[in-house]
Design an enzyme around this catalytic site. Structure first.
Site, PDB file in Angstrom:
ATOM      1  N   HIS A  51      -9.764  -5.455  -3.158  1.00 12.55           N
ATOM      2  CA  HIS A  51      -8.427  -5.567  -2.560  1.00 12.55           C
ATOM      3  C   HIS A  51      -8.563  -5.905  -1.087  1.00 12.55           C
ATOM      4  CE1 HIS A  51      -9.677  -1.340  -2.611  1.00 12.55           C
ATOM      5  NE2 HIS A  51      -9.058  -1.182  -1.455  1.00 12.55           N
ATOM      6  N   GLU A  91     -12.226   3.577  -1.593  1.00 11.93           N
ATOM      7  CA  GLU A  91     -11.443   4.502  -2.417  1.00 11.93           C
ATOM      8  C   GLU A  91     -11.225   3.973  -3.829  1.00 11.93           C
ATOM      9  OE1 GLU A  91      -6.875   6.001  -2.280  1.00 11.93           O
ATOM     10  OE2 GLU A  91      -7.827   5.782  -0.321  1.00 11.93           O
ATOM     11  N   ASP A 106       0.863  -1.179   0.000  1.00 11.24           N
ATOM     12  CA  ASP A 106       0.000   0.000   0.000  1.00 11.24           C
ATOM     13  C   ASP A 106       0.901   1.231   0.000  1.00 11.24           C
ATOM     14  OD1 ASP A 106      -1.728   2.222   0.954  1.00 11.24           O
ATOM     15  OD2 ASP A 106      -3.203   0.634   1.187  1.00 11.24           O
ATOM     16  N   ILE A 107       0.614   2.168  -0.866  1.00 12.91           N
ATOM     17  CA  ILE A 107       1.476   3.333  -1.037  1.00 12.91           C
ATOM     18  C   ILE A 107       1.367   4.307   0.153  1.00 12.91           C
ATOM     19  CG2 ILE A 107      -0.082   4.885  -2.293  1.00 12.91           C
ATOM     20  CD1 ILE A 107       3.468   4.019  -3.416  1.00 12.91           C
ATOM     21  N   HIS A 140      -6.633  -5.792   2.452  1.00 11.99           N
ATOM     22  CA  HIS A 140      -5.510  -5.194   3.181  1.00 11.99           C
ATOM     23  C   HIS A 140      -4.942  -6.235   4.142  1.00 11.99           C
ATOM     24  CE1 HIS A 140      -6.532  -0.806   2.426  1.00 11.99           C
ATOM     25  NE2 HIS A 140      -7.692  -1.360   2.153  1.00 11.99           N
TER      26      HIS A 140
HETATM   27  P1  AMP Z   1      -9.836   1.403   0.228  1.00  7.73           P
HETATM   28  O1  AMP Z   1     -10.379   1.407  -1.201  1.00  7.73           O
HETATM   29  O2  AMP Z   1     -10.637   2.276   1.133  1.00  7.73           O
HETATM   30  O3  AMP Z   1      -9.693   0.007   0.764  1.00  7.73           O
HETATM   31  O4  AMP Z   1      -8.380   2.032   0.183  1.00  7.73           O
HETATM   32  C1  AMP Z   1      -7.569   1.939  -0.968  1.00  7.73           C
HETATM   33  C2  AMP Z   1      -6.130   1.754  -0.554  1.00  7.73           C
HETATM   34  O5  AMP Z   1      -5.352   1.714  -1.741  1.00  7.73           O
HETATM   35  C3  AMP Z   1      -5.565   2.882   0.317  1.00  7.73           C
HETATM   36  O6  AMP Z   1      -5.009   2.321   1.488  1.00  7.73           O
HETATM   37  C4  AMP Z   1      -4.515   3.542  -0.577  1.00  7.73           C
HETATM   38  O7  AMP Z   1      -3.387   3.997   0.152  1.00  7.73           O
HETATM   39  C5  AMP Z   1      -4.157   2.421  -1.528  1.00  7.73           C
HETATM   40  N1  AMP Z   1      -3.683   2.870  -2.834  1.00  7.73           N
HETATM   41  C6  AMP Z   1      -4.280   3.751  -3.662  1.00  7.73           C
HETATM   42  N2  AMP Z   1      -3.557   3.918  -4.784  1.00  7.73           N
HETATM   43  C7  AMP Z   1      -2.466   3.121  -4.658  1.00  7.73           C
HETATM   44  C8  AMP Z   1      -1.335   2.849  -5.487  1.00  7.73           C
HETATM   45  N3  AMP Z   1      -1.170   3.430  -6.681  1.00  7.73           N
HETATM   46  N4  AMP Z   1      -0.405   1.969  -5.039  1.00  7.73           N
HETATM   47  C9  AMP Z   1      -0.548   1.374  -3.834  1.00  7.73           C
HETATM   48  N5  AMP Z   1      -1.605   1.587  -3.017  1.00  7.73           N
HETATM   49  C10 AMP Z   1      -2.545   2.456  -3.412  1.00  7.73           C
END
Ligand code: AMP
Length: 134
Positions: A93, A88, A29-30, A95
């Site tokens: 995905h 988001e 995760d970035i 975590h």
């Molecule tokens: P959520 O959709 O609420 O589960 O959160 C999306 C997750 O994806 C967040 O923790 C972001 O930090 C992560 N994220 C978004 N864009 C990227 C990326 N390009 N590379 C890695 N992680 C990402």
């Protein structure tokens, strides 16, 4: 339409890769909540995890379990915690977050590591993942 996570899995957008197979991809995760925070995705595009069919849902969770085993070897921790939100990014995905205490997980408090540190964390997890296949 292609999601940002599809582009990551395809290598069109860079990521800190930790594991992959023909149907799944795992990367850091970035904006990590903890050191070693990994996202596990199916290559197939689906927005909501509970809309996956039984076979895809099972395969994703079995792959995530293998990644979690690699995370717990690479990052000292009591447990690897699991969360699914998807508020988001509209691509399934999971975590995976190595933790030592419940309070380690706070999605309103993101950590920051240098690119070199992120690369080292990803490499350590990838090494453990690759060792499983032997
Ligand atoms: P959520 O959709 O609420 O589960 O959160 C999306 C997750 O994806 C967040 O923790 C972001 O930090 C992560 N994220 C978004 N864009 C990227 C990326 N390009 N590379 C890695 N992680 C990402």
């Amino acid at each position: 339409m292609s999601t940002i996570f599809s582009k990551i899995a395809a290598g069109e957008i860079p990521s800190y890769r930790v594991a992959a197979d023909d149907r799944h991809y795992a990367f850091l995760d970035i904006n990590p909540v903890v050191r070693g925070h990994v996202l596990v995705i199916p290559r197939k595009e689906e927005d909501y995890i509970f809309n996956l069919d039984e076979a895809d849902y099972t395969a994703l969770n079995l792959f995530a379990r293998r990644v979690a085993k690699a995370v717990e070897k690479a990052i000292p921790c009591k447990r690897v915690a699991v969360a699914v939100m998807g508020m988001e990014v509209p691509h399934v995905h999971i975590h995976l977050m190595p933790i030592n205490a419940e309070g380690d997980i706070r999605f309103d408090r993101k950590l920051s590591f240098s690119p070199d540190e992120m690369q080292a964390i990803a490499a350590a997890i990838a090494k453990e993942f690759d060792a499983q296949a032997d």
